[in-house]
Motif scaffolding. Structure first.
Motif, PDB file in Angstrom:
ATOM      1  N   GLU A  18       0.826  -1.209   0.000  1.00 19.75           N
ATOM      2  CA  GLU A  18       0.000   0.000   0.000  1.00 19.75           C
ATOM      3  C   GLU A  18       0.862   1.262   0.000  1.00 19.75           C
ATOM      4  OE1 GLU A  18      -3.350   0.231  -0.450  1.00 19.75           O
ATOM      5  OE2 GLU A  18      -3.074  -1.901  -0.852  1.00 19.75           O
ATOM      6  N   LEU A  19       1.940   1.254   0.766  1.00 21.95           N
ATOM      7  CA  LEU A  19       2.824   2.423   0.825  1.00 21.95           C
ATOM      8  C   LEU A  19       3.505   2.677  -0.519  1.00 21.95           C
ATOM      9  CD1 LEU A  19       4.387   1.809   4.335  1.00 21.95           C
ATOM     10  CD2 LEU A  19       2.825   3.666   3.701  1.00 21.95           C
ATOM     11  N   LYS A  21       2.256   2.586  -3.273  1.00 23.97           N
ATOM     12  CA  LYS A  21       1.313   3.282  -4.151  1.00 23.97           C
ATOM     13  C   LYS A  21       1.314   4.796  -3.932  1.00 23.97           C
ATOM     14  CE  LYS A  21      -1.856  -0.671  -4.216  1.00 23.97           C
ATOM     15  NZ  LYS A  21      -3.189  -1.147  -3.807  1.00 23.97           N
ATOM     16  N   LEU A  22       1.902   5.262  -2.847  1.00 22.70           N
ATOM     17  CA  LEU A  22       1.882   6.695  -2.554  1.00 22.70           C
ATOM     18  C   LEU A  22       2.849   7.427  -3.483  1.00 22.70           C
ATOM     19  CD1 LEU A  22       1.778   6.710   1.352  1.00 22.70           C
ATOM     20  CD2 LEU A  22      -0.107   7.004  -0.255  1.00 22.70           C
ATOM     21  N   ILE A  75      -1.460   4.314   7.041  1.00 25.10           N
ATOM     22  CA  ILE A  75      -1.573   4.621   5.615  1.00 25.10           C
ATOM     23  C   ILE A  75      -2.164   6.031   5.433  1.00 25.10           C
ATOM     24  CG2 ILE A  75      -2.608   3.955   3.410  1.00 25.10           C
ATOM     25  CD1 ILE A  75      -0.522   1.933   4.402  1.00 25.10           C
ATOM     26  N   ARG A  76      -3.211   6.350   6.187  1.00 27.15           N
ATOM     27  CA  ARG A  76      -3.825   7.687   6.108  1.00 27.15           C
ATOM     28  C   ARG A  76      -2.838   8.779   6.485  1.00 27.15           C
ATOM     29  NH1 ARG A  76      -8.108   5.318   8.584  1.00 27.15           N
ATOM     30  NH2 ARG A  76      -7.552   6.228  10.581  1.00 27.15           N
ATOM     31  N   ALA A  79      -0.077   9.132   3.819  1.00 26.54           N
ATOM     32  CA  ALA A  79      -0.599   9.801   2.618  1.00 26.54           C
ATOM     33  C   ALA A  79      -0.781  11.294   2.869  1.00 26.54           C
ATOM     34  CB  ALA A  79      -1.916   9.161   2.192  1.00 26.54           C
ATOM     35  N   ALA A  80      -1.297  11.646   4.030  1.00 22.81           N
ATOM     36  CA  ALA A  80      -1.500  13.062   4.360  1.00 22.81           C
ATOM     37  C   ALA A  80      -0.164  13.794   4.445  1.00 22.81           C
ATOM     38  CB  ALA A  80      -2.267  13.187   5.680  1.00 22.81           C
ATOM     39  N   VAL A  82       2.675  12.980   2.920  1.00 23.85           N
ATOM     40  CA  VAL A  82       3.227  13.095   1.565  1.00 23.85           C
ATOM     41  C   VAL A  82       2.614  14.320   0.881  1.00 23.85           C
ATOM     42  CG1 VAL A  82       3.231  12.047  -0.746  1.00 23.85           C
ATOM     43  CG2 VAL A  82       3.854  10.678   1.242  1.00 23.85           C
ATOM     44  N   LYS A  83       1.297  14.492   1.016  1.00 24.38           N
ATOM     45  CA  LYS A  83       0.628  15.659   0.428  1.00 24.38           C
ATOM     46  C   LYS A  83       1.117  16.955   1.063  1.00 24.38           C
ATOM     47  CE  LYS A  83      -3.636  13.380  -0.971  1.00 24.38           C
ATOM     48  NZ  LYS A  83      -5.078  13.262  -0.726  1.00 24.38           N
TER      49      LYS A  83
END
Length: 112
Positions: A18-19, A21-22, A75-76, A79-80, A82-83
């Motif tokens: 999953e990571l 995919k970021l 994961i959340r 992802a946050a 990274v953004k």
């Protein structure tokens, strides 16, 4: 607490998938992710379970990743962050590209 070894990483593989995919993350070594040239996330194993060290605002925080709820939270948060990093880099690049006006230089003319 030691870094996760090959057997631990085998068990953590669904999270690692999953990571991967970021956007912007690079996996230099299995389970060790970088954002640009900076370490961003890696895993540890301990008798208490598995943990992820995630860099948020320049500091690593340790998060447990032993239940689906904990994995989803990791994961959340990853992802946050990274953004957030991408946003800060964009803002920094934009402000650096605007050259300050020299003292005494004429202002740009605006035609109506």
């Amino acid at each position: 607490m030691k870094h996760a070894g090959p057997q631990a990483l085998d068990q953590l593989e669904p999270i690692i998938v999953e990571l991967r995919k970021l956007p912007g993350l690079r996996e230099r070594k299995r389970g060790a992710f970088y954002l640009g040239s900076v370490g961003f996330l890696h895993f540890h194993e301990d008798p208490a379970g598995f943990f992820a060290d995630l860099k948020i605002d320049g500091d690593f925080i340790r998060l447990p990743v032993n239940s689906q709820k904990e994995i989803d939270a990791l994961i959340r948060r990853a992802a946050a962050e990274v953004k957030n990093v991408a946003k800060r880099r964009t803002m920094s690049a934009a402000s650096a590209s605007v050259a300050p006006r020299r003292a005494g230089a004429p202002r740009a003319r605006r035609d109506a």
